[in-house]
Design an enzyme around this catalytic site. Structure first.
Site, PDB file in Angstrom:
ATOM      1  N   ASP A  61      81.464  87.872  45.273  1.00 41.63           N
ATOM      2  CA  ASP A  61      81.304  88.968  44.309  1.00 41.63           C
ATOM      3  C   ASP A  61      82.503  89.071  43.365  1.00 41.63           C
ATOM      4  OD1 ASP A  61      79.555  89.376  46.492  1.00 41.63           O
ATOM      5  OD2 ASP A  61      79.527  91.543  46.206  1.00 41.63           O
ATOM      6  N   HIS A  63      82.007  91.497  40.416  1.00 38.28           N
ATOM      7  CA  HIS A  63      81.798  92.904  40.047  1.00 38.28           C
ATOM      8  C   HIS A  63      82.600  93.406  38.847  1.00 38.28           C
ATOM      9  CE1 HIS A  63      78.872  94.343  42.878  1.00 38.28           C
ATOM     10  NE2 HIS A  63      79.539  93.871  43.919  1.00 38.28           N
ATOM     11  N   ASP A  89      76.445  89.070  42.092  1.00 38.85           N
ATOM     12  CA  ASP A  89      77.156  90.343  41.893  1.00 38.85           C
ATOM     13  C   ASP A  89      78.287  90.203  40.871  1.00 38.85           C
ATOM     14  OD1 ASP A  89      75.375  91.486  43.623  1.00 38.85           O
ATOM     15  OD2 ASP A  89      76.874  92.406  44.918  1.00 38.85           O
ATOM     16  N   ASN A 121      72.356  91.025  44.596  1.00 34.24           N
ATOM     17  CA  ASN A 121      71.499  92.215  44.585  1.00 34.24           C
ATOM     18  C   ASN A 121      71.800  93.141  43.407  1.00 34.24           C
ATOM     19  OD1 ASN A 121      73.960  92.745  46.214  1.00 34.24           O
ATOM     20  ND2 ASN A 121      73.115  94.802  46.415  1.00 34.24           N
ATOM     21  N   HIS A 122      72.971  92.978  42.774  1.00 32.15           N
ATOM     22  CA  HIS A 122      73.284  93.798  41.591  1.00 32.15           C
ATOM     23  C   HIS A 122      72.732  93.198  40.297  1.00 32.15           C
ATOM     24  CE1 HIS A 122      75.904  97.104  43.109  1.00 32.15           C
ATOM     25  NE2 HIS A 122      75.888  96.305  44.161  1.00 32.15           N
ATOM     26  N   HIS A 170      73.398  85.006  48.338  1.00 30.50           N
ATOM     27  CA  HIS A 170      74.232  86.197  48.194  1.00 30.50           C
ATOM     28  C   HIS A 170      74.295  87.013  49.482  1.00 30.50           C
ATOM     29  CE1 HIS A 170      76.361  89.485  46.388  1.00 30.50           C
ATOM     30  NE2 HIS A 170      75.473  90.318  46.902  1.00 30.50           N
ATOM     31  N   HIS A 245      78.494  89.457  49.420  1.00 29.33           N
ATOM     32  CA  HIS A 245      77.785  90.731  49.654  1.00 29.33           C
ATOM     33  C   HIS A 245      78.543  91.787  50.449  1.00 29.33           C
ATOM     34  CE1 HIS A 245      74.197  93.174  49.587  1.00 29.33           C
ATOM     35  NE2 HIS A 245      73.820  92.934  50.830  1.00 29.33           N
TER      36      HIS A 245
END
Length: 322
Positions: A61, A63, A89, A121-122, A170, A245
């Site tokens: 990730d 982000h 992500d 998932n984002h 992920h 994740h």
């Protein structure tokens, strides 16, 4: 998309580094549209289960922590000096999701056989509508731009197999996953459903305290025990599952007797945690080593969206929420 346009976008984004911080880079809406539509076509011409070869560097990730993404490339080498696989992500929580995803898409277009992006998932409208990306797009551009990104995200591949031995995704395993062809056959473009194989690949988590399948605290998908990891690897003649994740304190963490590894590449996640970030290098012999981005002392003011300025759960052994 013309190479010169992609080159210019990359140059401007890499030029954002300003000491330890990164300046905002305001690409035009037309440039973003070009990046998304070109990358989308590439994603759809490549399989949903990518088949890749070592050597390769794997990142978890990011982000929206754009300055940390640039640090990853400083450590690992800017493309095409190294091959990369990112595990999803890219957006939400951090304050430069647009720069983060645009640099990754630009590199994907320029080096499509050496640079790979999986879906997290984002990368889903119902999630990034809440956790910051929508707000960032709306504030800096328009809701239309957010929708353009959404169309692109719906085409991202969901898993990768490295030299037929390391399976990457992920989130994690699914009780519905019996054959790898089931991943290859997931249709795209697709929104992420709230249950089923695609959901689990992006949402599930390992849990050292259970055997078999368990309920997930996230309220989505499942948790799985070490027994399920071992069983899956034996059935499919694999060596390792590599996933992201979850926030882990050292940036990487093994599970199930080193048969699964979690990689998280956003140090000081959300400006609230003291976690390190990591990148995993897989060499020609499939030996894995880790490069660590240390957590900095200073905790900045972070981001957009639901969790902006709010403390989350501290990272624990076994991982916090990613």
């Amino acid at each position: 998309m013309e190479d010169s346009v992609v080159d210019d976008v990359i140059k401007r984004l890499l030029g954002a580094k300003n000491g330890k911080t990164t300046k905002q880079v305001q690409l035009t809406e037309a440039e973003i549209k070009h990046l998304c539509s070109t990358a989308k076509q590439i994603f759809l011409t490549q399989p949903n289960l990518l088949e890749l070869e070592a050597p390769i560097k794997i990142c978890g990730d990011t982000h929206g922590q754009f300055s940390d993404l640039l640090r990853l490339f400083e450590y690992g080498g800017y493309p095409p000096a190294a091959n990369y696989l990112f595990l999803g992500d890219y957006v939400d929580r951090g304050k430069q999701s647009v720069e983060t995803i645009c640099l990754l898409l630009a590199y994907k277009i320029k080096y499509k056989e050496n640079f790979f992006l999986l879906r997290g998932n984002h990368e889903c409208a119902s999630i990034n509508r809440i956790y910051g990306f929508y707000d960032e797009c709306k504030k800096r551009y328009s809701v239309r731009v957010w929708k353009i990104f959404t169309d692109c995200f719906n085409c991202l591949p969901v898993a990768a197999l490295i030299d037929e031995k390391i399976l990457c995704m992920h989130g994690g395993l699914s009780p519905e996953l019996k054959h790898l062809d089931e991943i290859r056959n997931i249709p795209r473009p697709a929104d992420i459903p709230d249950h089923g194989l695609l959901c689990d690949l992006l949402w599930s988590d390992p849990d050292k305290d259970i055997e078999g399948w368990g309920e997930n605290d996230r309220g989505v998908s499942y948790t799985f025990g070490a027994d399920k990891v071992e069983e899956f690897l034996q059935t499919h003649d694999l060596d390792l599952i590599c996933r992201a994740h979850q926030v882990v304190e050292d940036g990487y963490e093994f599970f199930a007797n080193r048969q699964l590894v979690t990689i998280f590449s956003a140090p000081n996640y959300c400006g609230e945690f003291d976690n390190a970030g990591a990148m995993m290098s897989v060499d020609d012999s499939l030996t894995c080593s880790f490069q660590i981005l240390k957590a900095s002392e200073k905790k900045g003011n972070f981001g957009f969206g639901k969790n902006a300025g709010r403390r989350g759960t501290p990272p624990r052994k076994g991982g916090g929420k990613g």
